[in-house]
Design a protein around this motif. Structure first.
Motif, PDB file in Angstrom:
ATOM      1  N   ALA A 165       0.950  -1.113   0.153  1.00 41.54           N
ATOM      2  CA  ALA A 165      -0.024   0.032   0.099  1.00 41.54           C
ATOM      3  C   ALA A 165       1.085   1.176  -0.030  1.00 41.54           C
ATOM      4  O   ALA A 165       1.666   1.493   1.074  1.00 41.54           O
ATOM      5  CB  ALA A 165      -1.070  -0.097   1.129  1.00 41.54           C
ATOM      6  N   GLY A 166       0.739   2.019  -1.190  1.00 35.44           N
ATOM      7  CA  GLY A 166       1.508   3.282  -1.137  1.00 35.44           C
ATOM      8  C   GLY A 166       1.135   4.328  -0.092  1.00 35.44           C
ATOM      9  O   GLY A 166       0.130   4.008   0.956  1.00 35.44           O
ATOM     10  N   LEU A 167       1.716   5.227   0.001  1.00 36.95           N
ATOM     11  CA  LEU A 167       1.433   6.712   0.955  1.00 36.95           C
ATOM     12  C   LEU A 167      -0.051   6.838   1.191  1.00 36.95           C
ATOM     13  O   LEU A 167      -0.481   6.919   2.385  1.00 36.95           O
ATOM     14  CB  LEU A 167       2.392   7.719   0.861  1.00 36.95           C
ATOM     15  CG  LEU A 167       2.217   8.882   1.738  1.00 36.95           C
ATOM     16  CD1 LEU A 167       2.915   8.354   3.069  1.00 36.95           C
ATOM     17  CD2 LEU A 167       2.687  10.252   0.999  1.00 36.95           C
ATOM     18  N   ASN A 168      -0.741   6.991   0.125  1.00 31.36           N
ATOM     19  CA  ASN A 168      -1.978   7.510   0.104  1.00 31.36           C
ATOM     20  C   ASN A 168      -3.277   6.343   0.049  1.00 31.36           C
ATOM     21  O   ASN A 168      -4.304   6.758  -0.108  1.00 31.36           O
ATOM     22  CB  ASN A 168      -2.150   8.386  -1.036  1.00 31.36           C
ATOM     23  CG  ASN A 168      -1.200   9.624  -1.025  1.00 31.36           C
ATOM     24  OD1 ASN A 168      -1.079  10.151   0.402  1.00 31.36           O
ATOM     25  ND2 ASN A 168      -0.644   9.845  -2.054  1.00 31.36           N
ATOM     26  N   CYS A 169      -2.563   4.969   0.250  1.00 30.09           N
ATOM     27  CA  CYS A 169      -3.729   4.018   0.184  1.00 30.09           C
ATOM     28  C   CYS A 169      -3.370   3.104   1.074  1.00 30.09           C
ATOM     29  O   CYS A 169      -3.806   1.774   1.072  1.00 30.09           O
ATOM     30  CB  CYS A 169      -3.828   3.604  -1.405  1.00 30.09           C
ATOM     31  SG  CYS A 169      -2.225   2.766  -2.057  1.00 30.09           S
ATOM     32  N   GLY A 170      -2.999   3.302   2.376  1.00 28.57           N
ATOM     33  CA  GLY A 170      -2.526   2.206   3.393  1.00 28.57           C
ATOM     34  C   GLY A 170      -1.405   2.352   4.055  1.00 28.57           C
ATOM     35  O   GLY A 170      -1.250   2.130   5.216  1.00 28.57           O
ATOM     36  N   ASN A 171      -0.289   2.798   3.232  1.00 29.51           N
ATOM     37  CA  ASN A 171       1.036   2.866   3.610  1.00 29.51           C
ATOM     38  C   ASN A 171       1.632   1.623   4.415  1.00 29.51           C
ATOM     39  O   ASN A 171       1.790   1.736   5.874  1.00 29.51           O
ATOM     40  CB  ASN A 171       1.221   4.141   4.584  1.00 29.51           C
ATOM     41  CG  ASN A 171       2.451   4.764   4.519  1.00 29.51           C
ATOM     42  OD1 ASN A 171       3.390   4.355   3.859  1.00 29.51           O
ATOM     43  ND2 ASN A 171       2.828   5.487   5.837  1.00 29.51           N
ATOM     44  N   ASN A 172       1.609   0.633   3.900  1.00 29.48           N
ATOM     45  CA  ASN A 172       2.013  -0.720   4.450  1.00 29.48           C
ATOM     46  C   ASN A 172       2.617  -1.675   3.489  1.00 29.48           C
ATOM     47  O   ASN A 172       2.201  -1.767   2.495  1.00 29.48           O
ATOM     48  CB  ASN A 172       0.567  -1.050   5.137  1.00 29.48           C
ATOM     49  CG  ASN A 172       0.603  -2.580   6.075  1.00 29.48           C
ATOM     50  OD1 ASN A 172       1.693  -2.295   7.017  1.00 29.48           O
ATOM     51  ND2 ASN A 172       0.259  -3.564   5.594  1.00 29.48           N
TER      52      ASN A 172
END
Length: 309
Positions: free
Chosen positions: A243-250
């Motif tokens: 998950a990129g920064l703007n969609c979960g960051n994980n």
């Protein structure tokens, strides 16, 4: 008797062939100077100060080796936020630095910058601060993402999962080399997007991407033992997500139910050795600011010092 002899000879030849493949190494590549990634579309973001990483992925051994060798005129060391996760080792390191009259500073209190010292550090998150203060950054010790991919053993799968961002540090030169290693979708236009890749390294120089995807939404994939992907039979139960920064960051990389991803910004990498049926290595490369592994050590020179030399 001749049949038995032939069978023994065949086994010996196969074992020798595998040993040769595994033993072939690649010379470590280094860049003398690291420049700030230039991209007008890049906005400022808050930098991370570390995360939960398997203990085996961090060690002070390289610092100790460097200081013991006396090859570096080291006086100021920038603290890495991850050091606190290894308190006993960190205390020993602080004692070593004290014995050598080395100062440990941090990026929260920056009075030390006014003296324009030459500094050493191993936290990529310190790079933007130093670049902003007119420092040039050089690699002292460490391996690039390309090195890690090339040094992965033959007959292995390489699993990559991005957290936050996995693209900003790559220029065209690095993208061409990544292409040869099975990473083909990553370009800087996908800043802070999710990314997954499963690469089959079937011999020393052959990389086949079994599954690669980059997108502006969270990504996940799951395979059971025996599932086939592009004619490759998955040998483990594999659950991966990005998950990129703007969609979960994980980031998550689970093999047979066990989590291996360091879950830190950039490329989280797990290498699974198919011959020995085990995880051979775990890495993280903070590809938001650099292309070198977590344990790399850097030297930062103030602009005036770099020009003088």
């Amino acid at each position: 008797m001749s049949v038995v002899w032939l069978q023994v000879s065949a086994v010996a030849l196969l074992a020798g062939w595998i040993a040769i493949l595994v033993g072939v190494g690649r010379a470590e590549s280094r860049l003398p100077l690291l420049s700030m990634p230039s991209d007008e579309a890049v906005e400022e973001v808050e930098l991370e100060k570390g995360g939960n990483v398997p203990a085996t992925t961090y060690t002070f051994a390289r610092w100790e080796e460097m200081l013991a060798g006396g090859r570096e005129a080291c006086a100021v060391i920038v603290e890495n936020g991850r050091w606190s996760s290894e308190p006993a080792a960190y205390n020993e390191f602080k004692t070593l630095c004290g014995d050598r009259n080395l100062s440990i500073v941090n990026t929260e209190e920056t009075d030390w910058i006014a003296g324009r010292p030459i500094v050493h550090f191993d936290d990529p998150a310190a790079m933007p601060l130093l670049w902003g203060e007119g420092y040039y950054i050089q690699l002292v010790h460490g391996k690039s993402l390309i090195d890690l991919l090339r040094e992965a053993p033959p007959f292995s799968i390489i699993i990559l999962s991005v957290k936050d961002d996995g693209t900003q540090a790559f220029n065209h030169k690095w993208q061409e080399q990544l292409w040869e290693c099975g990473i083909r979708a990553v370009t800087r236009e996908y800043l802070r997007q999710s990314y997954l890749n499963i690469i089959w390294k079937k011999d020393e120089h052959s990389y086949t991407s079994l599954y690669e995807e980059i997108a502006g939404v969270a990504l996940c994939a799951q395979y059971r033992v025996g599932d086939r992907v592009n004619d490759f039979k998955i040998p483990v139960h594999l659950e991966i997500s990005s998950a990129g920064l703007n969609c979960g960051n994980n980031s998550s990389i689970r093999i047979n139910g066990q989590e291996y991803s360091p879950n830190l910004r950039g490329m989280n990498i797990v290498i699974y050795d198919l011959i020995h049926s085990e995880v051979a290595a775990v890495h993280r490369v903070d590809t938001f600011v650099c292309i070198y592994e977590d344990t790399a050590i850097y030297r930062a020179l103030p602009e005036e010092e770099n020009h003088a030399s």
